[in-house]
Motif scaffolding. Structure first.
Motif, PDB file in Angstrom:
ATOM      1  N   ILE A 201       0.827  -1.216   0.000  1.00 28.99           N
ATOM      2  CA  ILE A 201       0.000   0.000   0.000  1.00 28.99           C
ATOM      3  C   ILE A 201       0.859   1.262   0.000  1.00 28.99           C
ATOM      4  O   ILE A 201       0.513   2.268  -0.627  1.00 28.99           O
ATOM      5  N   GLU A 202       2.003   1.247   0.692  1.00 27.40           N
ATOM      6  CA  GLU A 202       2.889   2.416   0.734  1.00 27.40           C
ATOM      7  C   GLU A 202       3.525   2.677  -0.635  1.00 27.40           C
ATOM      8  O   GLU A 202       3.721   3.820  -1.017  1.00 27.40           O
ATOM      9  N   VAL A 203       3.838   1.621  -1.360  1.00 27.91           N
ATOM     10  CA  VAL A 203       4.371   1.767  -2.714  1.00 27.91           C
ATOM     11  C   VAL A 203       3.319   2.401  -3.614  1.00 27.91           C
ATOM     12  O   VAL A 203       3.603   3.327  -4.375  1.00 27.91           O
ATOM     13  N   LEU A 204       2.096   1.909  -3.525  1.00 26.16           N
ATOM     14  CA  LEU A 204       1.017   2.464  -4.348  1.00 26.16           C
ATOM     15  C   LEU A 204       0.784   3.942  -4.037  1.00 26.16           C
ATOM     16  O   LEU A 204       0.555   4.748  -4.944  1.00 26.16           O
ATOM     17  N   LYS A 205       0.876   4.326  -2.762  1.00 27.35           N
ATOM     18  CA  LYS A 205       0.727   5.742  -2.385  1.00 27.35           C
ATOM     19  C   LYS A 205       1.870   6.580  -2.954  1.00 27.35           C
ATOM     20  O   LYS A 205       1.666   7.721  -3.366  1.00 27.35           O
ATOM     21  N   GLU A 206       3.062   6.028  -2.973  1.00 28.47           N
ATOM     22  CA  GLU A 206       4.218   6.748  -3.529  1.00 28.47           C
ATOM     23  C   GLU A 206       4.034   7.000  -5.026  1.00 28.47           C
ATOM     24  O   GLU A 206       4.375   8.054  -5.534  1.00 28.47           O
ATOM     25  N   VAL A 207       3.469   6.009  -5.722  1.00 26.86           N
ATOM     26  CA  VAL A 207       3.314   6.086  -7.170  1.00 26.86           C
ATOM     27  C   VAL A 207       2.113   6.935  -7.586  1.00 26.86           C
ATOM     28  O   VAL A 207       2.197   7.740  -8.502  1.00 26.86           O
TER      29      VAL A 207
END
Length: 187
Positions: free
Chosen positions: A90-96
């Protein structure tokens, strides 16, 4: 005097290496202080590792006759590139996609909204170990995702997000800081 002991390679920390936090989060000012809890790990990055392009671009001033008589720096962009390969994090998706564009959890269902909202600059920290356990921390006070590569979905490669992060100048004019400490001091 030349010393082979100063030649090094880099490896990520065992528990992750790239951490992202919301704008305004307190930044570390050394290589050993524990990160603020607001910094969230972005998981594995691809085997290509991390690349930092931090080279000035210049124009030459020439005199009549062709001699170069001066060089003027026209820009100095500081970019970091890496591929995040935890596509279900989820943190990766928020970064992207931006924190406001990602909701839910993997267990309850994740919704990602892809749109043209501009991504906000925010602090990013990169931790790694170099030769003989020396610890290196890169602190990017105002990182902005400036480019995202093509996302490939196939059965032979990990789904990944190829990121280019641009370090913008902080209040002191610095786009990033490097902190390095020997292993005798606990990081």
């Amino acid at each position: 005097m030349v010393q082979v002991e100063n030649v090094t390679t880099a490896k990520p920390k065992i528990d992750g290496s790239i951490y992202s936090a919301p704008k305004g989060t307190t930044l570390p000012t050394d290589a050993k202080t524990a990160l603020n809890a607001a910094f969230k790990p972005l998981g594995y990055i691809s085997e290509d590792g991390l690349k930092n392009k931090n080279s000035p671009k210049s124009d030459s001033i020439k005199a009549w006759g062709g001699d170069t008589v001066a060089t003027v720096q026209t820009e100095k962009e500081d970019t970091f590139s890496y591929t995040l390969i935890e596509a279900l994090n989820i943190e990766v998706l928020k970064e992207v996609y931006g924190a406001d564009n990602v909701t839910g959890t993997l267990q309850t269902g994740i919704t990602v909204k892809a749109n043209s909202k501009e991504l906000i600059e925010h602090p990013v920290v990169i931790d790694m170990t170099v030769r003989d356990g020396v610890f290196k921390r890169i602190v990017i006070p105002q990182g902005k995702v400036s480019e995202i590569g093509d996302i490939s979905y196939n059965d032979s490669d990990a789904v990944g997000f190829e990121i280019t992060l641009t370090g913008l100048p902080d209040k002191d004019g610095n786009s990033h800081y490097d902190y390095i400490i020997a292993p005798t001091v606990t990081p």
